[in-house]
Design a protein around this motif. Structure first.
Motif, PDB file in Angstrom:
ATOM      1  N   ALA A  40       0.789  -1.361   0.050  1.00 29.62           N
ATOM      2  CA  ALA A  40       0.382   0.136  -0.071  1.00 29.62           C
ATOM      3  C   ALA A  40       0.807   1.459  -0.190  1.00 29.62           C
ATOM      4  O   ALA A  40       0.417   2.137  -0.717  1.00 29.62           O
ATOM      5  CB  ALA A  40      -0.916   0.249   1.362  1.00 29.62           C
ATOM      6  N   TRP A  41       1.739   1.242   0.605  1.00 28.99           N
ATOM      7  CA  TRP A  41       2.934   2.556   0.762  1.00 28.99           C
ATOM      8  C   TRP A  41       3.862   2.804  -0.450  1.00 28.99           C
ATOM      9  O   TRP A  41       3.155   3.591  -0.953  1.00 28.99           O
ATOM     10  CB  TRP A  41       3.492   3.087   2.035  1.00 28.99           C
ATOM     11  N   THR A  42       3.721   1.538  -0.966  1.00 33.32           N
ATOM     12  CA  THR A  42       4.770   2.081  -2.403  1.00 33.32           C
ATOM     13  C   THR A  42       3.839   2.028  -3.288  1.00 33.32           C
ATOM     14  O   THR A  42       4.453   3.302  -3.634  1.00 33.32           O
ATOM     15  CB  THR A  42       5.293   0.233  -2.800  1.00 33.32           C
ATOM     16  N   ALA A  43       3.028   2.047  -3.242  1.00 32.97           N
ATOM     17  CA  ALA A  43       1.889   2.212  -4.778  1.00 32.97           C
ATOM     18  C   ALA A  43       0.808   3.844  -4.342  1.00 32.97           C
ATOM     19  O   ALA A  43       1.286   4.853  -5.082  1.00 32.97           O
ATOM     20  CB  ALA A  43       0.440   1.231  -4.405  1.00 32.97           C
ATOM     21  N   ALA A  44       1.197   3.814  -2.773  1.00 39.04           N
ATOM     22  CA  ALA A  44       0.662   5.275  -2.444  1.00 39.04           C
ATOM     23  C   ALA A  44       2.202   6.544  -3.069  1.00 39.04           C
ATOM     24  O   ALA A  44       1.717   7.594  -3.640  1.00 39.04           O
ATOM     25  CB  ALA A  44       0.861   5.662  -1.242  1.00 39.04           C
ATOM     26  N   PHE A  45       2.625   6.129  -3.121  1.00 35.85           N
ATOM     27  CA  PHE A  45       4.096   7.005  -3.215  1.00 35.85           C
ATOM     28  C   PHE A  45       4.639   7.089  -4.264  1.00 35.85           C
ATOM     29  O   PHE A  45       5.065   7.925  -5.147  1.00 35.85           O
ATOM     30  CB  PHE A  45       6.017   6.265  -2.590  1.00 35.85           C
ATOM     31  N   TRP A  46       3.844   5.620  -5.291  1.00 34.51           N
ATOM     32  CA  TRP A  46       4.380   6.291  -6.876  1.00 34.51           C
ATOM     33  C   TRP A  46       3.323   6.964  -7.769  1.00 34.51           C
ATOM     34  O   TRP A  46       3.262   7.395  -7.918  1.00 34.51           O
ATOM     35  CB  TRP A  46       4.259   4.697  -7.056  1.00 34.51           C
ATOM     36  N   LEU A  47       2.240   6.697  -6.863  1.00 33.68           N
ATOM     37  CA  LEU A  47       0.858   7.447  -7.407  1.00 33.68           C
ATOM     38  C   LEU A  47       1.296   8.905  -6.878  1.00 33.68           C
ATOM     39  O   LEU A  47       0.852  10.087  -7.926  1.00 33.68           O
ATOM     40  CB  LEU A  47      -0.631   7.053  -6.786  1.00 33.68           C
ATOM     41  N   ALA A  48       1.765   9.334  -6.277  1.00 34.44           N
ATOM     42  CA  ALA A  48       1.830  10.096  -5.900  1.00 34.44           C
ATOM     43  C   ALA A  48       3.219  10.981  -6.817  1.00 34.44           C
ATOM     44  O   ALA A  48       3.362  12.352  -6.996  1.00 34.44           O
ATOM     45  CB  ALA A  48       2.987  10.777  -3.905  1.00 34.44           C
ATOM     46  N   LEU A  49       4.217  10.096  -6.442  1.00 31.85           N
ATOM     47  CA  LEU A  49       5.248  10.462  -8.226  1.00 31.85           C
ATOM     48  C   LEU A  49       4.735  11.124  -9.606  1.00 31.85           C
ATOM     49  O   LEU A  49       4.831  11.774  -9.899  1.00 31.85           O
ATOM     50  CB  LEU A  49       6.208   9.701  -7.811  1.00 31.85           C
TER      51      LEU A  49
END
Length: 231
Positions: A40-49
């Motif tokens: 979840a955290w890696t997906a959130a960071f990627w979407l933020a990027l």
């Protein structure tokens, strides 16, 4: 393209809050396994990027855009690993009676990790070609359509008789978009066929969802994958 990527990423982020509210965001943190949190955290960071990078392009902050691009070289592999670890954890947690169903569902995260990895790798290889780079980066967001839209349909729109029915709409949308991305490339661009071939492969991987997960070779692969010492 930057405006389209920005708008689509924002829409995905908003829909993602609704999609993952019932099964993840509304649940006590301690009740969720660490692999789900990691993913979840890696997906959130990627979407933020994907939201920040187009803004930097539009604002002409290209130096910062390139710097964050180098950060993505580390984040993208971590995102893929997070998806693979979570898929392995869920498959290895299945008992004998639920293994066949878990193996069937395994196709979704494995195929998504494959397409994401290919999209990002090709985006980096073609980072000096804005039309190709932006399209391949858009495909890293496109892969998120199914897990987000599929859950929105299931939780808020309609109850369908079979699990695979929920992939019809998001997969159809993804295929339509990736074909549109291929058809709108300047025909004079020397490397335009690279994306065209990728679009065909992307569409084929999605369509194979309706065939491969029920096959004996896939069950054999799932059995092998389960035995790997990953989680």
């Amino acid at each position: 393209m930057p405006h389209a990527l920005l708008a689509s990423s924002i829409v995905l982020a908003i829909l993602g809050l609704f999609a993952f509210w019932p099964g993840y965001l509304s649940q006590p943190r301690e009740s969720i396994d660490r692999y789900t949190h990691f993913h979840a955290w890696t997906a959130a960071f990627w979407l933020a990027l994907l939201i920040v990078q187009p803004i930097l392009v539009v604002k002409r902050h290209l130096h910062l855009h390139r710097w964050l691009g180098r950060f993505s070289w580390a984040l993208a592999p971590v995102f893929v690993l997070a998806a693979i670890f979570l898929a392995h954890f869920r498959l290895s947690s299945a008992d004998a009676s639920s293994f066949a169903n878990a193996a069937y569902i395994l196709y979704l995260p494995i195929s998504a990790a494959l397409l994401f990895g290919m999209s990002f790798t090709l985006a980096i290889l073609h980072r000096n070609s804005t039309p190709l780079h932006s399209r391949f980066m858009a495909c890293t967001a496109l892969i998120l359509v199914d897990p987000v839209l599929g859950r929105v349909l299931a939780f808020y729109v309609v109850e369908l008789p079979q699990f695979w029915h929920y992939q019809l709409v998001p997969f159809g949308l993804e295929i339509a978009i990736v074909i549109w991305l291929a058809r709108t490339i300047d025909p004079n661009l020397p490397s335009r066929r690279v994306f065209s071939f990728f679009a065909i492969f992307y569409s084929l991987v999605l369509l194979l969802w309706f065939i491969v997960p029920t096959s004996r070779p896939w069950l054999t692969f799932a059995t092998w994958f389960r035995q790997l010492p990953l989680t």
